[in-house]
Design an enzyme around this catalytic site. Structure first.
Site, PDB file in Angstrom:
ATOM      1  CB  SER A  87      46.972  28.977  34.867  1.00 42.11           C
ATOM      2  OG  SER A  87      47.625  27.997  35.645  1.00 42.11           O
ATOM      3  CB  THR A 145      53.611  14.919  43.805  1.00 45.32           C
ATOM      4  OG1 THR A 145      52.744  15.097  42.661  1.00 45.32           O
ATOM      5  CG2 THR A 145      52.830  15.199  45.077  1.00 45.32           C
ATOM      6  CE1 TYR A 184      45.217  30.352  39.706  1.00 44.03           C
ATOM      7  CE2 TYR A 184      46.979  28.740  39.909  1.00 44.03           C
ATOM      8  CZ  TYR A 184      46.104  29.465  39.124  1.00 44.03           C
ATOM      9  OH  TYR A 184      46.107  29.307  37.763  1.00 44.03           O
ATOM     10  CG  ASN A 186      48.048  24.462  39.101  1.00 44.31           C
ATOM     11  OD1 ASN A 186      47.635  25.127  38.169  1.00 44.31           O
ATOM     12  ND2 ASN A 186      49.097  24.812  39.818  1.00 44.31           N
ATOM     13  CB  THR A 321      48.703  34.934  34.811  1.00 48.05           C
ATOM     14  OG1 THR A 321      48.343  34.220  35.982  1.00 48.05           O
ATOM     15  CG2 THR A 321      48.592  36.422  35.066  1.00 48.05           C
ATOM     16  N   GLY A 322      49.087  32.671  32.826  1.00 49.05           N
ATOM     17  CA  GLY A 322      49.448  31.278  32.650  1.00 49.05           C
ATOM     18  C   GLY A 322      50.953  31.124  32.671  1.00 49.05           C
TER      19      GLY A 322
END
Length: 372
Positions: A87, A145, A184, A186, A321-322
């Site tokens: 991210s 999903t 949050y 995506n 962060t990711g």
């Protein structure tokens, strides 16, 4: 790709040490030992195979590494290695969209439907570009999903189309009315990538490359598209498909599963250069940079693609962060750029448990880096 504010707050034996050019070795001291101890803690709990940190403090650079490049191997994590940044990709995407705002091609408070009229149904018409970047759109996420565990491992080379990812959640009810709360999600940045393409006529990755990667000379940074391998030197990341199963090497996968929310690859030095340029005014005019940052008094310290991260000594840091299969990343800088830290971790499990010692250890590591 699985990063949330709650987990960020929770998050927030070394093999080698390199001191910045021109700084005598005698300058290294207790602060370096604190970094060593904290980095050791990242790999001590078993959820991480290797870890690395790049710290810059008032022009002096320290690099540390711990663990190994492969599970059970003896080769150290490469200092110049590349990795999936998850991210942290969002900060690159937000930067490009804000550049388009500065150029008058996008309006932050314009509805998304102005640029993508057929993407979302009418009940989502109130969602604006700003809400996408701020995670206040109310859209449900597509991540639920995506196959999990052994199913994901079997399908890790599958291609995912960005519009199809959005279609998976397009008809779901909003989690909250647009602009009234924060979550949050995506899919917000998958839509943002599609918006960049709609406005410029080129894929979001091409715009990130032309507007950020090439101008800054980020040679280890790229948008891989359907390329499944991590190019150049790199450490391997792993996923545990069930509590009873052993780790599976997940280094190679098709990153279109994360698209504009988390598919990029980079390195410690490149992320440090990117954040330094961004916060130093090289990538955005002052007005758009002010829009990027979290607003004072906002209960959620998230701006438009960037967090404000508190530390134990009260020093404010900006960054992101990711987390993606096999990799966990944190890139931070103080507002004046005098203290910066980039942490990269290769995991033995994905997703990391909420109570994983990796998060607490990384928080101690960044405290040691930014608080001195």
């Amino acid at each position: 790709m699985r990063r949330t504010f709650r987990m960020l707050a929770a998050a927030v034996t070394a093999a080698a040490l390199a001191v910045g050019v021109g700084v005598p070795a005698a300058a290294a001291g207790s602060s370096d030992m604190a970094l060593r101890k904290a980095l050791d803690g990242v790999v001590a709990g078993g959820d991480a195979v290797g870890a690395r940190v790049l710290v810059t403090e008032h022009g002096r650079t320290v690099r540390l590494r711990a663990g190994s490049a492969t599970l059970g191997g003896r080769r150290p994590v490469p200092f110049e290695g590349r990795y999936r940044i998850g991210s942290v990709t969002k900060t690159f995407v937000a930067t490009v969209l804000l550049q388009l705002v500065a150029e008058g091609k996008v309006g932050l408070d314009e509805p998304v439907r102005r640029y993508l009229p057929d993407l979302l149904p009418a009940d989502k018409d109130a969602i604006t570009v700003r809400m996408l970047l701020h995670h206040s759109s109310g859209l449900a996420d597509y991540v639920s999903t995506i196959p999990k565990g052994a199913d994901f491992v079997r399908h890790r080379f599958d291609h995912y189309d960005a519009r199809e990812l959005v279609r998976r959640i397009a008809d779901r009810p909003l989690v909250f009315a647009p602009g009234t709360d924060w979550k949050y999600t995506n899919v917000n940045y998958v839509v943002a990538g599609l918006l960049i393409e709609a406005v410029t006529g080129r894929p979001w990755g091409a715009e990130v490359t032309a507007r950020v990667i090439r101008p800054l000379g980020l040679r280890a940074t790229g948008v891989p598209g359907d390329v499944t391998r991590v190019p150049g030197p790199h450490a391997h990341g792993y996923e545990r498909v069930s509590p009873a199963a052993g780790p599976v090497d997940i280094t190679e996968l098709n990153p279109t599963v994360a698209d504009a929310s988390g598919s990029m690859i980079s390195s410690d030095a490149d992320l440090d250069r990117f954040l330094t340029a961004l916060t130093g005014g090289r990538l955005l005019p002052a007005r758009q940079f002010a829009e990027l940052l979290p607003r004072d008094g906002d209960p959620v310290p998230y701006g438009l693609g960037i967090f404000r991260v508190p530390n134990s000594c009260g020093v404010t840091a900006w960054g992101h962060t990711g987390e993606i299969h096999g990799y966990y990343t944190l890139a931070l800088t103080t507002p004046d750029r005098s203290r910066r830290a980039v942490v990269s971790v290769t995991t033995a499990a994905y997703p990391l448990p909420d109570d994983s010692p990796v998060y607490a250890a990384v928080r101690k590591l960044t405290d040691a880096a930014l608080c001195g």
